[in-house]
Write a protein that holds these residues in place. Structure first.
Motif, PDB file in Angstrom:
ATOM      1  N   GLN A  59       0.831  -1.192   0.000  1.00 43.85           N
ATOM      2  CA  GLN A  59       0.000   0.000   0.000  1.00 43.85           C
ATOM      3  C   GLN A  59       0.871   1.250   0.000  1.00 43.85           C
ATOM      4  O   GLN A  59       2.037   1.198   0.367  1.00 43.85           O
ATOM      5  N   GLY A  60       0.275   2.356  -0.401  1.00 37.11           N
ATOM      6  CA  GLY A  60       0.969   3.630  -0.351  1.00 37.11           C
ATOM      7  C   GLY A  60       1.365   4.125  -1.722  1.00 37.11           C
ATOM      8  O   GLY A  60       0.898   3.631  -2.745  1.00 37.11           O
ATOM      9  N   THR A  61       2.259   5.095  -1.702  1.00 38.81           N
ATOM     10  CA  THR A  61       2.609   5.820  -2.920  1.00 38.81           C
ATOM     11  C   THR A  61       3.821   5.232  -3.609  1.00 38.81           C
ATOM     12  O   THR A  61       4.788   4.840  -2.958  1.00 38.81           O
TER      13      THR A  61
ATOM     14  N   TRP B 142       2.517   9.959 -10.236  1.00 40.32           N
ATOM     15  CA  TRP B 142       2.224   9.621  -8.843  1.00 40.32           C
ATOM     16  C   TRP B 142       1.161   8.530  -8.848  1.00 40.32           C
ATOM     17  O   TRP B 142       0.121   8.677  -9.487  1.00 40.32           O
ATOM     18  N   THR B 143       1.432   7.416  -8.158  1.00 37.58           N
ATOM     19  CA  THR B 143       0.418   6.360  -8.016  1.00 37.58           C
ATOM     20  C   THR B 143       0.266   6.025  -6.537  1.00 37.58           C
ATOM     21  O   THR B 143       1.183   6.270  -5.738  1.00 37.58           O
ATOM     22  N   ASN B 144      -0.870   5.479  -6.177  1.00 37.64           N
ATOM     23  CA  ASN B 144      -1.107   5.105  -4.791  1.00 37.64           C
ATOM     24  C   ASN B 144      -2.000   3.875  -4.753  1.00 37.64           C
ATOM     25  O   ASN B 144      -2.930   3.746  -5.558  1.00 37.64           O
TER      26      ASN B 144
ATOM     27  N   GLN C 208      -4.343   1.358  -2.175  1.00 38.99           N
ATOM     28  CA  GLN C 208      -5.042   1.231  -0.893  1.00 38.99           C
ATOM     29  C   GLN C 208      -5.751  -0.119  -0.839  1.00 38.99           C
ATOM     30  O   GLN C 208      -6.164  -0.635  -1.874  1.00 38.99           O
TER      31      GLN C 208
ATOM     32  N   GLU D 111      -9.842   8.150  -3.112  1.00 39.16           N
ATOM     33  CA  GLU D 111      -8.972   7.870  -1.967  1.00 39.16           C
ATOM     34  C   GLU D 111      -9.566   6.870  -0.982  1.00 39.16           C
ATOM     35  O   GLU D 111      -8.840   6.093  -0.370  1.00 39.16           O
TER      36      GLU D 111
ATOM     37  N   HIS E  73      -5.965   0.837  -6.959  1.00 34.61           N
ATOM     38  CA  HIS E  73      -4.793   1.553  -7.443  1.00 34.61           C
ATOM     39  C   HIS E  73      -5.276   2.821  -8.130  1.00 34.61           C
ATOM     40  O   HIS E  73      -6.205   2.762  -8.934  1.00 34.61           O
TER      41      HIS E  73
ATOM     42  N   TYR F 105      -3.999   6.861  -9.771  1.00 28.67           N
ATOM     43  CA  TYR F 105      -2.852   7.690 -10.166  1.00 28.67           C
ATOM     44  C   TYR F 105      -3.353   9.009 -10.725  1.00 28.67           C
ATOM     45  O   TYR F 105      -4.511   9.130 -11.119  1.00 28.67           O
TER      46      TYR F 105
END
Length: 306
Positions: free
Chosen positions: A6-8, A20-22, A24, A46, A62, A64
């Motif tokens: 998880q995370g960026t 930028w991807t993230n 969760q 989010e 996912h 971005y």
């Protein structure tokens, strides 16, 4: 089994730009989420993993920011080569595919809101082999349906005087005045962001204005950019994966179009979110995510549209 942390994570694209991807949530089901604008941000996605978890579903989500958007690289918009190579439908569809590859996703679900919903339509037709299911959130297959609907909602929501003023400004290409922008705000409050959680508010405008202007125009209620020519109707038949079409009941995109699209896509279903504006995943999260979780569950267990 692909389980990602998880995370960026910052991706470097083959063209040298960074995105930028993230990620969760956890689980074996993967959902890649595309934002609108173009030039908007990932932010309404989010809490998607959390919302699906509330519906009893474990999904790794996912998200971005597309190139040019707030957390990702900003190209030099004044460079004619950037306008020629980046400000195109093809670039952004192929960017989805490159993000998929670089994140190591396959056999996944793709959701896109608004402009992101146009990308979902194009991606599913071109790269559908990688998809388990597609979710088109608040996007028409042809722009004429949207502009017709905008004309209707403006007539209902504004006084004749206000509407005349907006049309006059638009004819004169004069968007940068307080009265015009106040009227845009009045429409936004009813049809785009009916709820405004503090968490997605910023102290500055995060929209990539050059990119938004190139495709859309000054605001959500007038189309002067490349989207004027958006028409994917003839290609809906090429979307072979299970597809959910979801629109808000009080939004900029007309529900009749969503219903027609679901009839034209070979294996699709239409759902709508009461009390929802264009950002219905925020305006009415419980219903929006119930629809999404139900769709994913049915695709997973082979009962979708059966």
């Amino acid at each position: 089994e692909m389980i990602m942390k998880q995370g960026t994570k910052i991706l470097t694209l083959d063209n040298g730009y960074h995105l930028w991807t993230n990620t969760q949530g956890e689980g074996k089901i993967h959902l890649l989420a595309l934002h609108g604008g173009p030039g908007g941000t990932h932010e309404y996605w989010e809490d998607t993993a959390k919302q699906l978890k509330k519906q009893g579903l474990d999904v790794q989500v996912h998200m971005y920011d597309q190139l040019g958007s707030w957390y990702s690289d900003t190209p030099d918009w004044d460079d004619p080569a950037v306008a020629k190579n980046i400000e195109t439908y093809e670039y952004f569809v192929d960017e989805v595919e490159e993000v998929r590859q670089k994140l190591g996703l396959d056999n996944f679900y793709l959701i896109g809101q608004s402009w992101g919903g146009a990308l979902v339509q194009m991606y599913a037709a071109k790269y559908g082999d990688h998809l388990k299911g597609a979710i088109i959130s608040s996007m028409v297959d042809r722009i004429g349906d949207y502009t017709d609907h905008l004309a209707q909602i403006r007539e209902k929501a504004l006084t004749p005087d206000e509407l005349a003023y907006m049309k006059k400004c638009e004819a004169e290409n004069n968007y940068d005045n307080d009265r015009y922008q106040e009227l845009v705000g009045k429409l936004n409050d009813q049809f785009v962001d009916r709820k405004k959680p503090a968490a997605i508010a910023h102290l500055t405008e995060t929209m990539s204005v050059p990119l938004y202007n190139a495709f859309q125009g000054d605001n959500e209620f007038v189309i002067t950019g490349k989207l004027k020519d958006w028409n994917f109707t003839d290609h809906l038949k090429d979307i072979k994966v299970p597809t959910l079409v979801t629109f808000g009941e009080h939004e900029t995109m007309p529900m009749e179009t969503g219903k027609r699209m679901a009839e034209m896509i070979p294996n699709a279903k239409f759902v709508s979110t009461p009390e929802g504006g264009h950002h219905h995943m925020i305006d009415n999260a419980p219903v929006y995510y119930d629809h999404l979780a139900t769709f994913i569950r049915e695709v997973e267990n082979g009962t979708f549209n059966k």
